[in-house]
Write a protein that holds these residues in place. Structure first.
Motif, PDB file in Angstrom:
ATOM      1  N   UNK A  48       0.851  -1.189   0.000  1.00  0.00           N
ATOM      2  CA  UNK A  48       0.000   0.000   0.000  1.00  0.00           C
ATOM      3  C   UNK A  48       0.890   1.245   0.000  1.00  0.00           C
ATOM      4  N   UNK A  49       0.806   2.019  -1.071  1.00  0.00           N
ATOM      5  CA  UNK A  49       1.628   3.227  -1.229  1.00  0.00           C
ATOM      6  C   UNK A  49       0.703   4.426  -1.373  1.00  0.00           C
ATOM      7  N   UNK A  50       1.040   5.525  -0.709  1.00  0.00           N
ATOM      8  CA  UNK A  50       0.202   6.724  -0.763  1.00  0.00           C
ATOM      9  C   UNK A  50       0.773   7.796  -1.681  1.00  0.00           C
ATOM     10  N   UNK A  51       2.120   7.917  -1.738  1.00  0.00           N
ATOM     11  CA  UNK A  51       2.766   8.967  -2.534  1.00  0.00           C
ATOM     12  C   UNK A  51       3.911   8.351  -3.325  1.00  0.00           C
ATOM     13  N   UNK A  52       4.025   8.756  -4.594  1.00  0.00           N
ATOM     14  CA  UNK A  52       5.136   8.323  -5.447  1.00  0.00           C
ATOM     15  C   UNK A  52       5.917   9.549  -5.892  1.00  0.00           C
ATOM     16  N   UNK A  53       7.253   9.518  -5.680  1.00  0.00           N
ATOM     17  CA  UNK A  53       8.150  10.553  -6.206  1.00  0.00           C
ATOM     18  C   UNK A  53       8.956   9.898  -7.310  1.00  0.00           C
ATOM     19  N   UNK A  54       8.847  10.383  -8.553  1.00  0.00           N
ATOM     20  CA  UNK A  54       9.493   9.721  -9.688  1.00  0.00           C
ATOM     21  C   UNK A  54      10.246  10.707 -10.555  1.00  0.00           C
ATOM     22  N   UNK A  55      11.443  10.281 -10.999  1.00  0.00           N
ATOM     23  CA  UNK A  55      12.222  11.081 -11.951  1.00  0.00           C
ATOM     24  C   UNK A  55      11.635  10.886 -13.349  1.00  0.00           C
ATOM     25  N   UNK A  56      11.632  11.950 -14.137  1.00  0.00           N
ATOM     26  CA  UNK A  56      11.106  11.831 -15.499  1.00  0.00           C
ATOM     27  C   UNK A  56      12.069  11.059 -16.385  1.00  0.00           C
TER      28      UNK A  56
END
Length: 535
Positions: A48-56
């Protein structure tokens, strides 16, 4: 507490963000790390994940493609994109994927903390709204049809206190008020619709209510439910009349509209229904009295009526109470079914139904009496043959079908009988096929000694019955099959062995070689020696 996923193809960036920021202070207890978009999707599928930080800028699948999949599969997840100067304008295009924010690389701790703090508050606020009053009201409205049905059923049974009723009428937005002039309209579907399931019944009832609303909705308020008897019950009030000052002409007009409703149901839904309209009374004190009277009339007088329309004061007529003598005459239904006398069972059942239809104002109790005797015979037959009745007829739904009229009893009983008979015939056919296979297996394994008597002894059947059964199933006699198999085996031995003719004759169970040669010649037009020479 929440969880967060950091995705970048540069491990040092991921590890730095994961270990240098005090995530607990932001109410994030779990931080997942992924070094590719593929790894990120795998983590999302398992945790269960609430926030995703991703590089473009990542190989194979970039950050925008990743957040697009996150948006499609995990709508509740908030996404933040990290981008360099060159991709920043490109990142803005991801707004259609629900991206919450964009951060320019290199990312400062302060900027990241500010963005994540805001997202945490947004997530908490969204969950609060789930349990807020607005969501409760929304849920209530979605459940209103069920709640209204339950409330009306409670009123029919006289189980609702007036103080609670006033509150619930307002809460459910029902346009009924104390002192209103009201009546009941009960709709009984006459056809048992044996092949229908519960969903089909629900759709049919929904369609009937829609037709009623379309026809009567402009002039009357309707409140509907399905009662314990399986009838559709509509509580009716005139929109223009209040305080019990109903107009007799308006009441007659409503009865005319109810009659037209019955015709329209037949016209558009192709279904026969009976409609019974009660006298008029006051809301809510007369509800139980009006409903009880109308149900009593249905049970006591309308058991052998179909597609009838009654309104207002019901005509007085004597109730038929004599026993159903024909139902219990010998041979009984149970005995006929036990001996598989299908046609006689069917004829007796039709005779009982005819007697019931000719009885005049028959009560519903008589229908239940006949139903009980019929279904008892079905259960007895099924259990005596080590079967469940529901398996014989194909479902449990038809066993629970409501039967409250002679017509429905007739349709249901004959339907059940046909199902049981077909099931029995299929079982008998299967049993005969198995017996035929068993006979042939014995013959093939005992060609030299097989005979009608030896087969009968082996499978514990009388020779005469065995012969008839095999002949009826295959169209040939057992002796014919034995001889045919012996000849086929003889051909095989003549082709593929050096056995002498008399030795083959002995193996095939013939008394002497001369008789074997005679039978062989009759079958193939040549003697065994001629056949071997020809080879």
């Amino acid at each position: 507490m929440l969880s967060l996923l950091i995705v970048d193809d540069e491990p040092t960036i991921v590890d730095t963000l994961a270990f240098t920021i005090h995530w607990e202070q932001l109410e994030i207890m779990t931080v997942y790390k992924a070094y590719s978009a593929k790894d990120a999707l795998s983590i999302l599928s398992e945790h269960a994940v609430d926030i995703v930080i991703a590089d473009i800028n990542m190989p194979k699948m970039n950050g925008i493609e990743l957040v697009a999949q996150v948006y499609q599969q995990y709508r509740h997840v908030k996404s933040v994109l990290l981008s360099g100067h060159a991709e920043f304008a490109y990142a803005k295009q991801a707004i259609k994927y629900g991206v919450s924010d964009y951060l320019l690389k290199p990312v400062s701790d302060e900027d990241l903390i500010a963005v994540i703090s805001r997202l945490v508050q947004n997530i908490k606020q969204e969950w609060q709204e789930v349990v807020s009053q607005s969501r409760v009201i929304h849920t209530l409205k979605e459940s209103l049809p069920i709640l209204k049905d339950k409330l009306l059923n409670e009123l029919l049974m006289g189980e609702m206190r007036e103080d609670s009723l006033a509150y619930l009428l307002d809460l459910y937005e029902l346009p009924f008020h104390f002192g209103d002039d009201i009546c009941f309209m009960v709709i009984r579907m006459e056809e048992s619709l044996l092949e229908y399931n519960e969903r089909d019944f629900f759709l049919m009832e929904y369609a009937i209510i829609n037709i009623a609303m379309e026809m009567l909705g402009d002039s009357h308020d309707l409140w509907s439910c399905k009662d314990a008897n399986g009838f559709l019950v509509l509580l009716v009030r005139e929109k223009s009349v209040r305080d019990g000052n109903g107009n007799g002409d308006e009441h007659k007009k409503f009865e005319s509209q109810a009659m037209q409703l019955q015709r329209n149901i037949g016209l558009y839904l192709k279904r026969v229904v009976s409609i019974i309209v009660s006298k008029w009374g006051r809301f809510p004190e007369d509800i139980n009295l009006l409903y009880s009277h109308i149900i009593e009339q249905i049970r006591s007088r309308l058991a052998n009526e179909s597609g009838c329309f009654l309104s207002g004061q019901f005509p007085e007529a004597p109730i038929v109470q004599q026993p159903l003598y024909r139902l219990y005459e010998t041979p009984t239904l149970q005995h006929l079914l036990e001996s598989r006398r299908w046609d006689e069972y069917r004829e007796k059942l039709k005779t009982v139904i005819t007697d019931m239809k000719q009885a005049g104002n028959l009560s519903e109790e008589h229908v239940r009496e006949a139903y009980t005797v019929v279904i008892s015979s079905f259960y007895y037959y099924a259990h005596k043959h080590n079967r469940l009745l529901s398996n014989l007829v194909g479902s449990t739904a038809v066993l629970d079908r409501s039967v409250y009229s002679v017509q429905q009893l007739s349709e249901w009983a004959l339907y059940m009988l046909d199902k049981i008979q077909r099931s029995d015939q299929a079982e008998q056919r299967s049993s005969r096929e198995k017996m035929t296979l068993k006979i042939r297996e014995y013959i093939d394994g005992n060609l030299s000694t097989a005979s009608l008597q030896t087969i009968a002894d082996a499978i514990y059947l009388h020779p005469v019955y065995l012969s008839r059964l095999y002949k009826a199933e295959t169209g040939e006699g057992i002796s014919e099959y034995i001889q045919k198999q012996r000849m086929l085996k003889a051909i095989e031995l003549l082709k593929n062995s050096s056995l002498k003719i008399y030795e083959i004759s002995e193996q095939m169970g013939f008394k002497n070689a001369a008789y074997f040669s005679k039978v062989f010649r009759e079958e193939y037009g040549m003697t065994p020696n001629e056949f071997r020479e020809q080879l």
